[in-house]
Design an enzyme around this catalytic site. Structure first.
Site, short mmCIF file in Angstrom:
data_model
loop_
_atom_site.label_atom_id
_atom_site.label_comp_id
_atom_site.label_asym_id
_atom_site.label_seq_id
_atom_site.Cartn_x
_atom_site.Cartn_y
_atom_site.Cartn_z
N ASP A 1 0.90 -1.15 0.00
CA ASP A 1 0.00 0.00 0.00
C ASP A 1 0.93 1.20 0.00
OD1 ASP A 1 -1.45 2.29 0.85
OD2 ASP A 1 -3.05 0.97 1.54
N HIS A 2 1.06 1.85 -1.15
CA HIS A 2 2.15 2.83 -1.24
C HIS A 2 1.97 4.00 -0.28
CE1 HIS A 2 -0.50 5.01 -4.04
NE2 HIS A 2 0.28 6.05 -3.87
N LYS B 1 -11.81 12.51 -6.90
CA LYS B 1 -11.09 12.94 -8.11
C LYS B 1 -11.66 14.28 -8.54
CE LYS B 1 -9.14 8.78 -9.07
NZ LYS B 1 -7.69 8.62 -8.91
N LYS C 1 4.89 6.57 2.32
CA LYS C 1 5.07 8.02 2.23
C LYS C 1 5.77 8.53 3.49
CE LYS C 1 1.19 8.86 -0.87
NZ LYS C 1 1.60 9.57 -2.08
N HIS D 1 -5.79 2.72 1.30
CA HIS D 1 -4.99 3.86 1.77
C HIS D 1 -5.59 4.57 2.99
CE1 HIS D 1 -3.06 3.12 -1.95
NE2 HIS D 1 -3.81 3.87 -2.71
C1 BG6 Z 1 -3.84 4.75 -6.28
C2 BG6 Z 1 -5.23 4.87 -6.84
O1 BG6 Z 1 -3.75 3.66 -5.42
O2 BG6 Z 1 -3.50 5.94 -5.59
C3 BG6 Z 1 -5.33 6.08 -7.74
O3 BG6 Z 1 -5.56 3.70 -7.56
C4 BG6 Z 1 -4.85 7.32 -7.04
O4 BG6 Z 1 -6.66 6.25 -8.23
C5 BG6 Z 1 -3.49 7.10 -6.40
O5 BG6 Z 1 -4.79 8.38 -7.99
C6 BG6 Z 1 -3.09 8.27 -5.53
O6 BG6 Z 1 -1.75 8.12 -5.14
P1 BG6 Z 1 -0.86 9.39 -4.77
O7 BG6 Z 1 0.41 8.81 -4.25
O8 BG6 Z 1 -0.70 10.16 -6.05
O9 BG6 Z 1 -1.63 10.16 -3.75
#
Ligand code: BG6
Length: 492
Positions: free
Chosen positions: A179-180, A341, A184, A242
């Site tokens: 989960d990126h 979005k 962060k 997230h």
């Molecule tokens: C992704 C979603 O996991 O995270 C995207 O699938 C979203 O829809 C993105 O735009 C947002 O990531 P960040 O790091 O740009 O906030």
């Protein structure tokens, strides 16, 4: 501050979906950055694997293009790029058939003892087949790790199927569900703030905190991803993973250590304490929206349906929720979540709003006493601000003003810091699962999300339209204002 690099053993990194967007945008540039700081040891091999036949030279050219496109010019170092490119190989593998597996095995055979990272940057439909292919070809050793990307399922039942398929080949300690958001910088700082300071913990509860807000707002639309997105929507795309992860880090009890399972046990307890939102509550504590045409930072913007090319869709591009954590620490302190979005600006932040002082000693002329707020900003302009009331300096009697104690990281720490993917990839190599989701966490999050999706679908209502470039439908604002609170605005 000089960057400190933790050294790792040489490893083999195999990216399935090796020609795809994620690999080009994040993984190759991320690995390049790690090479640049000296973290990639000599002998490390990085292999792209995908269905289409491609020569190694062509794959190296693709990597070169991705570095040119996604690494800022001042961070491109010709010598490092050449060294990095020389580590790259490519193998055509048919995930669903037999083709190419032998070639992959032959490439890896020379280093059987090595740490192997299999990064599945493919559609989740292929996770099971790729894992079985790796097993069949004898490529899963004790030193192997697999990384899987979201979406892990679309519901609890489908997540279970994916987890079973991966779990049939790899042990839980070898599975890294990425989960990126957890990679962060500021998200990790949340743990540092909470657990490396004596200041916050005594205040970190419902008696002192009025409410918490978590906003992940994007100014972009769905761009080229309408196909995927229409089957997902904001709740699945952002909240299930997230945002619930962020909520867990704010709400969890202090873990006894940073050991992966100890931290994940605490997060799981939060997920299990979330008050269920079913058909009776969904209308009151959830709001769905869908953007219509309007404006974006780049100019006039099309609506979601136009981008999708369909006359109607029930998919939400905005969601706001009032969430309650039913335990001793948090009962009575709601968490308001919103994500969307094509909102007015790109901003992700967590706002912890403290309760008002119990009694004012100041007279009316001093002005209103605003609450203390702790704002943890994930992006852009990462940093932490603590707002405090002070006396307005100078003459004029006792007048109060709220000012932020501001720690904007860009100014405080001039060094570049690693992008989320970059950091997480190296955690995989090091075998550190603290910032990855365990199976039971993912499934507990789905168990909470499923009834909301079901309630929405049973209601037969469509998401409320909002103009691109605004803060979402007015119902999203009413959700919090009904409780006498308001969404945080910068500078307030
Ligand atoms: C992704 C979603 O996991 O995270 C995207 O699938 C979203 O829809 C993105 O735009 C947002 O990531 P960040 O790091 O740009 O906030």
């Amino acid at each position: 501050m000089a960057s400190r690099v933790i050294s790792v053993e040489p490893f083999d990194f195999v990216a399935f979906g090796g020609t795809g967007d994620l690999v080009r945008r994040k993984l190759l540039p991320g690995l390049y950055h790690r090479d640049r700081v000296g973290q990639i040891p000599p002998g490390t091999r990085i292999l792209g694997a995908a269905r289409a036949p491609m020569s190694v030279d062509d794959y190296r050219a693709l990597a070169r293009e991705s570095i040119d496109a996604h690494v800022p010019e001042h961070e491109r170092d010709e010598e490092v790029i050449e060294r990095f490119i020389a580590r790259l190989g490519y193998v055509a593998v048919d995930a669903l058939g037999d083709g190419g597996w032998g070639d992959l095995a032959a490439l890896l055979a020379s280093e059987p003892e090595r740490i192997r990272v299999y990064y599945l940057a493919t559609s989740p439909d292929l996770f099971g087949a790729i894992c079985r292919g790796l097993e069949r070809t004898g490529l899963v050793s004790a030193q192997s790790r697999v990384v899987v990307e979201k979406p892990i399922g679309k519901s609890l039942a489908s997540a279970h199927v994916v987890n079973e398929a991966v779990g049939a080949v790899f042990a839980e300690t070898q599975i890294f569900r990425i989960d990126h958001y957890l990679g962060k910088e500021t998200v990790q700082n949340l743990m540092a703030l909470r657990f490396a300071n004596a200041l916050f913990e005594p205040l970190w509860n419902a008696a002192r905190i009025d409410h918490v807000q978590i906003t992940v707002a994007e100014s972009l639309g769905v761009e080229g991803r309408a196909g995927y997105y229409d089957g997902a929507g904001a709740l699945r795309d952002m909240v299930q993973n997230h945002m619930l992860q962020l909520l867990c880090l704010v709400a969890m009890e202090p873990p006894a250590s940073l050991d992966a399972d100890t931290v994940r046990d605490e997060k799981l307890k939060v997920l299990k304490a979330l008050k269920p939102i079913g058909p009776a509550e969904a209308g009151r504590v959830t709001v769905r929206g869908q953007y219509e045409k309007g404006a974006s930072a780049e100019g006039p913007a099309a609506g979601y349906l136009q981008e999708l090319g369909r006359p109607s869709s029930p998919t939400e591009t905005f969601v706001a929720l009032k969430v309650e954590v039913e335990n001793w620490r948090w009962a009575g302190t709601p968490f308001y979540l919103r994500s969307g979005k094509r909102l007015a600006e790109r901003v992700s932040e967590i706002v912890v709003s403290f309760r008002p002082i119990p009694h004012s000693v100041f007279d009316e002329a001093a002005g209103p006493i605003l609450r203390n707020e702790l704002v943890i900003r994930l992006q852009p302009d990462e940093g932490v601000k603590l707002s405090l009331m002070i006396k307005d300096p100078g003459p004029g009697g006792m007048r109060l003003r709220r000012v932020p104690l501001d720690m904007t990281f860009a100014e405080t720490f001039a060094d570049r810091h690693a992008d989320a993917y970059e950091r997480l990839i190296m955690d995989v190599v090091r075998g550190n699962q603290t910032l990855f989701m365990r199976r039971d966490e993912v499934e507990a999050a789905w168990a909470w999300v499923d009834p909301i999706l079901e309630a929405w679908s049973a209601s037969g209502e469509m998401p409320k339209a909002y103009r691109s470039g605004t803060w979402g439908p007015s119902a999203g604002i009413a959700l919090i204002e009904r409780d006498g609170r308001t969404w945080h605005e910068d500078g307030a």
